[in-house]
Design a protein around this motif. Structure first.
Motif, short mmCIF file in Angstrom:
data_model
loop_
_atom_site.label_atom_id
_atom_site.label_comp_id
_atom_site.label_asym_id
_atom_site.label_seq_id
_atom_site.Cartn_x
_atom_site.Cartn_y
_atom_site.Cartn_z
N SER A 78 0.85 -1.19 0.00
CA SER A 78 0.00 0.00 0.00
C SER A 78 0.89 1.25 0.00
CB SER A 78 -0.93 -0.01 1.22
OG SER A 78 -0.19 -0.06 2.42
N TYR A 79 0.32 2.38 -0.31
CA TYR A 79 1.12 3.58 -0.58
C TYR A 79 1.97 4.00 0.61
CZ TYR A 79 2.37 8.20 -2.32
OH TYR A 79 3.07 9.30 -2.75
N HIS A 95 -4.32 3.85 -11.63
CA HIS A 95 -3.26 4.60 -10.94
C HIS A 95 -3.80 5.10 -9.61
CE1 HIS A 95 0.64 6.79 -11.17
NE2 HIS A 95 0.03 7.57 -10.27
N PRO A 96 -3.72 4.27 -8.54
CA PRO A 96 -4.34 4.64 -7.26
C PRO A 96 -3.50 5.57 -6.38
CG PRO A 96 -3.41 2.45 -7.11
CD PRO A 96 -3.21 2.89 -8.53
N ARG A 151 5.68 6.45 -9.88
CA ARG A 151 5.47 5.08 -10.33
C ARG A 151 4.47 4.38 -9.40
NH1 ARG A 151 10.34 0.65 -10.35
NH2 ARG A 151 9.17 -1.13 -11.18
N CYS A 152 3.43 3.77 -9.96
CA CYS A 152 2.36 3.17 -9.17
C CYS A 152 1.71 2.05 -9.96
CB CYS A 152 1.34 4.25 -8.80
SG CYS A 152 0.04 3.72 -7.68
N GLN A 153 1.38 0.96 -9.30
CA GLN A 153 0.72 -0.14 -9.99
C GLN A 153 -0.73 -0.27 -9.53
OE1 GLN A 153 1.86 -4.20 -8.98
NE2 GLN A 153 3.00 -3.47 -7.17
N GLY A 164 -2.24 1.44 -3.99
CA GLY A 164 -3.03 2.24 -3.06
C GLY A 164 -4.38 1.63 -2.81
N ASN A 165 -4.95 1.96 -1.66
CA ASN A 165 -6.32 1.55 -1.33
C ASN A 165 -6.97 2.66 -0.52
OD1 ASN A 165 -4.54 1.02 0.83
ND2 ASN A 165 -5.91 -0.54 1.69
N LEU A 166 -8.22 2.45 -0.09
CA LEU A 166 -8.96 3.52 0.57
C LEU A 166 -8.93 3.45 2.09
CD1 LEU A 166 -12.15 3.73 -1.69
CD2 LEU A 166 -10.17 5.26 -1.68
N ASP A 167 -9.13 2.25 2.64
CA ASP A 167 -9.22 2.16 4.10
C ASP A 167 -7.89 1.76 4.71
OD1 ASP A 167 -9.20 -0.40 3.11
OD2 ASP A 167 -10.73 -1.16 4.48
#
Length: 470
Positions: free
Chosen positions: A160-161, A213-214, A221-223, A252-255
């Protein structure tokens, strides 16, 4: 915690009033030292109308098979009694049916650490015991913690980010990790997998542009997000590890909670894809956040419980993530235990208390505090391995009704015993090349009931102690 578990294999067959027990154990010693583990099993021989019922009724019973032992009109039950009673009533000793247990040592090789972990004999001896129901059996196992046993280590990383800084450090990890682990074992392999979360709302954004691109900045750079990705099967090639990890990028994700339980379960279930050998198996789980567990999937409309099977596609992705709920703590613990995988949770200080509580529910797991950029991960893994591999545990799988087994441990070269007799034997802080022993008390109930036929396995965690010779 990670424990070196010993090997026992019991084969139990209760048939025709007898049982056969195959175990990697030795003959009983100093039987008077042992206490009856269950006072309720005490009793006396009661009359029975057949030899079978008599022998099964109580371990003190014998049957007189002399043709004319009972006079005309007397019940056959008089043939059943304690041996001394039957002898006193005139039954010849040669006519008594009085099955008693016996032990046969099949193999007893000297304990040996082998050479650099190869050819080690870490458990002895192999003994076959034959005994009737109700007769307690005392067995003794010797063990040796050998030095340099091979290790497989699978590095499972949260991508995660918020783990962006950690990924930069892990890209340089392969060589350092192999060098340090080679100080304790000559044979070590490492693999790599990563996880984020389920790709459904509310766990990740399903806006098409965010799925592609989250990450917050379009310039970095992001997967795309994913649940679990098996990237590299276990290998001894440090350059391959660094190369594959170098190709990874954060997502990336939200929670806040992550889908780490999905990743752990698949890493344990997909043994062929991961490439686990029959050696010490370590799974290093790194994250800076907590985890989703069973029931959370309902938030995303996922109601079907995890089915406990491997679901990796040709690209190594967990393909059924949108279909199955997150696994429960119990499912994760059972899968790790069945696969003989010992997890090390390397997590940041903010989530350390949560994983310490989780570790209490997962046998042979360890927890360590990860620095903000994962710079201490190599030392953390080595320290955890050294600490956890110093515990030797002797345990058994679930027992069928009527079978009672307890253990008493004697650790090291002294007569010191660790704890009272219990449902497993354990020695802590065992040094390499240190010997110890465990006494095993086995008892089968003598209730006549239905005849039982069980394959009862008190099995080795081969990842810890290696195959028993022969």
């Amino acid at each position: 915690m990670v424990a070196l578990s010993t090997v026992l294999v019991f084969l139990l067959v209760l048939s025709r009033g007898e049982s056969e027990l195959d175990a990697k154990v030795s003959p009983p010693e100093k039987a008077t030292e042992w206490r009856d583990p269950d006072p309720s099993l005490r009793g006396s021989c009661q009359p029975a109308s057949s030899c079978r019922e008599c022998i099964l009724s109580h371990p003190s019973c014998a049957w007189c098979k002399q043709l004319n032992f009972t006079a005309s009109g007397l019940a056959e039950e008089r043939r059943c009694g304690r041996p001394q009673e039957l002898l006193a009533r005139g039954c010849p000793a040669a006519e008594l049916e009085e099955p008693r247990g016996r032990l046969e040592v099949l193999q007893d090789e000297p304990l040996s650490p082998g050479t650099r972990g190869e050819g080690a004999t870490q458990l002895a001896p192999l003994t076959r015991a034959r005994r009737p129901p109700g007769e307690p059996q005392q067995l003794r196992v010797r063990f040796l913690r050998a030095e340099g046993y091979p290790v497989d280590l699978y590095y499972l990383m949260d991508l995660s980010y918020s783990m962006k800084d950690d990924l930069e450090r892990v890209r340089q990890l392969g060589h350092d990790l192999l060098v340090r682990l080679q100080e304790v074992t000559h044979s070590v392999r490492i693999g790599f997998g990563s996880f984020v979360d389920k790709t459904v709302l509310p766990f990740v954004s399903t806006v098409p542009s965010k799925l592609r691109h989250p990450c917050p900045s379009r310039l970095e750079r992001c997967q795309p997000p994913f649940s679990f990705h098996h990237v590299l099967s276990l290998t001894g090639d440090a350059k391959a590890f660094e190369r594959e990890v170098g190709r990874q990028s954060v997502s990336g994700n939200l929670d806040s909670p992550e889908g780490g339980f999905d990743a752990i379960l698949q890493a344990a279930l997909c043994q062929e894809r991961i490439g686990w050998r029959n050696v010490s198996r370590l799974l290093v789980f790194t994250s800076d956040d907590t985890f989703h567990t069973a029931g959370d999937g309902k938030l995303g409309g996922i109601f079907m419980p995890s089915d406990g099977h491997c679901h990796l596609d040709s690209n190594g992705l967990y393909s059924r993530s949108p279909d199955f709920d997150y696994p429960s703590v119990g499912q994760v613990a059972q899968a790790l235990s069945s696969a003989n995988i010992q997890p090390i949770f390397a997590v940041t200080s903010a989530t350390l208390p949560v994983y310490q509580e989780l570790s209490k529910l997962i046998p042979k797991s360890a927890v360590g505090e990860l620095s903000e950029d994962s710079s201490n991960v190599v030392q953390l893994i080595v320290d955890a391995y050294n600490s956890l591999s110093s515990t030797v545990t002797l345990e058994h799988s679930p027992l069928p009704p009527g079978v009672h087994i307890s253990y008493e441990s004697q650790c090291g070269d002294s007569e010191k015993r660790e704890g009272e007799a219990g449902d497993r034997g354990q020695c802590n802080h065992v040094r390499t090349n240190q010997m110890g022993l465990c006494r095993v008390w086995g008892l089968w109930d003598w209730s006549p009931g239905p005849q039982l036929q069980h394959g009862l396995c008190l099995r080795q965690r081969d990842s810890d102690f290696g195959p028993y010779p022969g």
